[in-house]
Design a protein around this motif. Structure first.
Motif, PDB file in Angstrom:
ATOM      1  N   THR A 166      34.391  34.826  40.886  1.00 22.84           N
ATOM      2  CA  THR A 166      35.361  34.748  41.692  1.00 22.84           C
ATOM      3  C   THR A 166      35.268  35.890  42.814  1.00 22.84           C
ATOM      4  O   THR A 166      35.676  35.850  43.900  1.00 22.84           O
ATOM      5  CB  THR A 166      36.933  34.655  41.181  1.00 22.84           C
ATOM      6  N   ASP A 203      35.053  27.511  44.087  1.00 22.34           N
ATOM      7  CA  ASP A 203      34.987  28.174  42.705  1.00 22.34           C
ATOM      8  C   ASP A 203      35.065  27.207  41.532  1.00 22.34           C
ATOM      9  O   ASP A 203      35.549  26.101  41.895  1.00 22.34           O
ATOM     10  CB  ASP A 203      36.182  29.119  42.845  1.00 22.34           C
ATOM     11  N   GLU A 204      34.674  27.531  40.360  1.00 21.51           N
ATOM     12  CA  GLU A 204      34.666  26.676  39.283  1.00 21.51           C
ATOM     13  C   GLU A 204      34.124  25.473  39.558  1.00 21.51           C
ATOM     14  O   GLU A 204      34.642  24.361  38.995  1.00 21.51           O
ATOM     15  CB  GLU A 204      36.114  26.484  38.711  1.00 21.51           C
TER      16      GLU A 204
HETATM   17 MG   LIG Z   1      36.793  33.100  38.403  1.00 21.74          MG
END
Ligand SMILES: [Mg+2]
Ligand SMILES: Nc1ncnc2c1ncn2[C@@H]1O[C@H](COP(=O)(O)OP(=O)(O)OP(=O)(O)O)[C@@H](O)[C@H]1O
Length: 259
Positions: free
Chosen positions: A33, A228-229
């Motif tokens: 992140t 993200d993810e």
């Molecule tokens: Mg993260």
């Protein structure tokens, strides 16, 4: 000025590669992140208009955290009207950092009339969905027959998301019942100008397919896209990201392939 020395060499390379595509796979807590938040800030420092930057993630909590981390990295604007020093960028606009669902709400608020809904559509949460299903069941069930509304809702969601080949639908009677309830459920929501969480993504995809000019508008707005993810994207979300970035290919995704 953003201090890129606080990144390790791999993070730094990902942050400084401002033209995509970029794929980053790394384990839990390794600074994925951080790459996204630094990259957003770096893009803005390099003169990319903040409004053209989009970063999406899955939960409201993760989206909020991303916003807070970017806000801390962005330089304060001393000329802010509030006097407290806004961290907004020079054009007063901010990058869009949000969940997939909230991105789709933004897009649909602008374009949903093309799909026959009114612009002020309402979004059904799980309890709204359950009460819609309960009403349908009350009308179609035989007296005394008990069907679990939550189980029906989960069947409907699988059907909607293209899971009609799941083992549970091999039984013809389950399949027919689910299809019948689905059609009633869709009419019920439609008559209330309502959409559910699955619809948010699926209607956005429908919009992109049926109205290429709306897709074009979104593509030109979000020229720098990050996810993200990424390991958590389902087929519909993957397709959404593909549609948005297919032309400019400025896509940077980070994920943990161990999860
Ligand atoms: Mg993260
Ligand atoms: N190069 C670095 N130098 C110092 N601290 C770092 C560095 N990279 C990451 N960190 C710190 O490590 C912690 C985890 O970072 P981050 O949240 O970005 O990781 P993540 O891979 O996204 O984690 P998760 O798997 O939980 O999503 C944070 O506190 C972050 O500030």
């Amino acid at each position: 000025m953003l201090n890129l020395n606080s990144l390790n060499p791999q993070q730094r390379q990902a942050v400084e590669t401002i033209k995509g595509p970029v794929l980053i796979l790394a384990g839990a807590g390794t600074g994925k992140t951080r790459v996204i938040t630094y990259r957003i800030t770096h893009l803005i420092e390099r003169g990319i208009p903040p409004a053209s930057i989009l970063a999406v993630t899955f939960t409201n909590k993760a989206a909020r955290e991303m916003q807070e981390r970017v806000t801390k990295l962005l330089p304060r604007n001393p000329k802010s009207a509030t006097g407290s020093g806004s961290r907004n960028t020079e054009h007063g606009t901010r990058p869009t950092l949000c969940t997939f669902h909230s991105l789709c709400v933004r897009i649909l608020r602008q374009h949903i009339e093309k799909l026959g809904y009114k612009r002020n559509f309402v979004i059904y949460d799980e309890s709204d969905q359950l009460s819609a299903v309960k009403k349908i069941l009350a009308r179609i069930s035989a007296k005394g027959e008990k069907t679990d509304p939550a189980a029906i809702l989960s069947l409907l969601s699988r059907l909607k998301n293209g899971g009609d080949r799941a083992a549970v639908f091999a039984d013809e009677s389950v399949r027919a019942m689910a299809a019948h309830i689905r059609s009633r459920y869709e009419s019920a929501l439609r008559s209330c100008n309502a959409v559910d969480f699955d619809d948010l993504i699926l209607l956005t995809l429908r919009l992109f397919t049926r109205h290429p000019e709306a897709l074009q508008t979104c593509r030109s707005k979000y020229r720098y896209v990050m996810v993200d993810e990424y390991q958590d994207t389902n087929a519909a979300q993957f397709q959404l990201v593909q549609s948005l970035t297919h032309e400019h290919r400025n896509l940077c995704v980070v994920g943990d392939d161990d999860q």
